[in-house]
Design a protein around this motif. Structure first.
Motif, short mmCIF file in Angstrom:
data_model
loop_
_atom_site.label_atom_id
_atom_site.label_comp_id
_atom_site.label_asym_id
_atom_site.label_seq_id
_atom_site.Cartn_x
_atom_site.Cartn_y
_atom_site.Cartn_z
N ALA A 1 3.90 0.48 -8.34
CA ALA A 1 4.61 -0.54 -7.57
C ALA A 1 6.00 0.00 -7.21
N ASP B 1 -0.93 -6.10 -0.41
CA ASP B 1 -0.06 -5.15 -1.14
C ASP B 1 1.22 -5.81 -1.62
N ASN C 1 -1.33 5.30 7.33
CA ASN C 1 -0.91 4.30 6.34
C ASN C 1 -0.69 2.95 7.00
N ASP D 1 1.36 1.60 -4.19
CA ASP D 1 0.20 0.75 -3.90
C ASP D 1 0.64 -0.69 -3.67
N ILE D 2 1.72 -1.06 -4.35
CA ILE D 2 2.17 -2.45 -4.40
C ILE D 2 3.64 -2.46 -4.00
N VAL E 1 0.39 -1.30 6.00
CA VAL E 1 0.77 -2.32 5.02
C VAL E 1 -0.16 -3.51 5.22
N GLU E 2 -0.71 -4.01 4.12
CA GLU E 2 -1.55 -5.20 4.20
C GLU E 2 -0.91 -6.29 3.36
N LYS F 1 4.81 2.67 1.38
CA LYS F 1 3.41 3.00 1.11
C LYS F 1 3.13 4.48 1.33
N PRO G 1 -1.77 2.44 -11.16
CA PRO G 1 -1.25 1.72 -10.00
C PRO G 1 0.28 1.79 -10.00
#
Ligand code: PBG
Length: 326
Positions: free
Chosen positions: A270, A31, A25, A309-310, A27-28, A304, A268
């Motif tokens: 969050a 996100d 996993n 996803d967010i 984090v980007e 995550k 999705p």
């Protein structure tokens, strides 16, 4: 012969290159959503005492902050408004030229590509600080619904890209969806705070948003922290009513809820890494008790890993900078 000494799990941990290759996993920056507090008025900018590094500012002072956020490639901001005038029904929440519509216009001219998500809830706008209209000491669900629909419409009309109801009234996603569809905004998504718990971790936010209830608390409408099956029912209801993205809030004490929602829901998802979670990290890091970068990276990655996803987080700008340095 799947055992030691043939199996040595440490083999894949020996170097950073190996660890990166098998990392499950990440984090980007894409996100992340950054919350912003906007105060009605002019020339205002002040730091929130319990949230070091987070400011409340008036619309005319927003542009430099917005350019900073956009240049870090954070895809969206989530707006909270603090109006000049509060009343019993939170009427300033529904004005077409209220603090949020003003802020949206400023943001859209400073950074057209930055998505604007708006919080839809009356608590910052009511004199009593509750998330709906109060009748005989109770928050009246059904009388609150049309106000939320009007509020959401005023945001969409001003250019909001997504509306995010956080009030926890039953049926609010349905009335907001109908209002948007009926007034020419069928393309505007709803991100619903589906499983929002009555949490102690909102404390610093209420200082920032001046939204502490004057009497009682929010336990009559927000969820009871021990419950998880009920969270799945909340998510199911909001999806039936037309939610496009569902949210679990807070995040850290509710990672199991995030995971369980993820397991049964293909929408999705969050998660809101809330003000109290931010304040804890900043307080400890400020005293040198925690390494802030490692702690924040670990926390956001855990959210995550749990299945979000967010991530809505006050650490978004800092995290985006750390990711750029890599
Ligand atoms: C408004 C709202 C709250 C938060 C987001 N929207 C506060 C509350 O329900 O009291 C909390 C966010 C945070 O703590 O960061 N209803």
């Amino acid at each position: 012969m799947a055992g030691f000494p043939n199996v040595r799990l440490r083999r894949l941990r020996r170097t950073e290159a190996l660890r990166a290759l098998v990392r499950e996993n990440r984090v980007e920056v894409g996100d992340l959503i950054y919350p912003l507090f906007v105060v009605e008025g002019k020339g205002l900018k002040e730091e929130i005492t319990s949230m070091p590094g987070i400011f409340r500012g008036s619309p005319d002072r927003l542009s430099p902050e917005i350019e900073d956020i956009a240049s870090l490639k954070i895809p969206a901001v989530l707006l909270f408004g603090i109006p000049e005038k509060k009343d019993e029904t939170g009427s300033s929440a529904c004005q077409p030229d209220g603090v949020i519509p003003q802020a949206i216009r400023v943001i859209k001219s400073a950074a057209p590509e930055l998505m604007v998500i708006t919080d839809v809830c009356l608590c910052e706008y009511t004199s009593h600080g509750h998330c709906g209209v109060v009748n005989d000491g109770q928050v009246d669900n059904d009388r609150t619904l049309p106000l939320l629909a009007t509020m959401a419409l005023s945001h969409a009309a001003a250019g909001a890209d997504i509306v995010a109801p956080s009030d926890m009234m039953d049926g609010r996603v349905k009335v907001i969806r109908e209002a948007l569809d009926g007034k020419g905004f069928p393309h505007i998504p709803i991100m619903s705070y589906a499983a929002k718990y009555a949490s102690a971790f909102y404390g610093p936010f209420r200082e920032a948003a001046e939204s502490t209830p004057r009497f009682g608390d929010r336990r009559g409408y927000q969820m009871d922290p021990p419950n998880v099956r009920e969270a799945l029912r909340e998510v199911e209801q909001d999806i039936k009513e037309g939610a496009d993205i569902v949210m679990v809030k807070p995040a850290l004490a509710y990672l199991d809820v995030i995971r369980q929602v993820r397991n049964v829901c293909n929408y999705p998802l969050a998660a809101y890494n809330v003000s109290g979670e931010y304040a804890m990290v900043k307080a400890a890091a400020g005293r040198g008790w925690l390494d802030e970068k490692r702690a924040v990276t670990e926390i956001l990655t855990a959210i995550k890993r749990a299945g979000a996803d967010i991530i809505i987080t006050y650490h978004a700008k800092q995290m985006a900078r750390w990711l750029q340095e890599e």
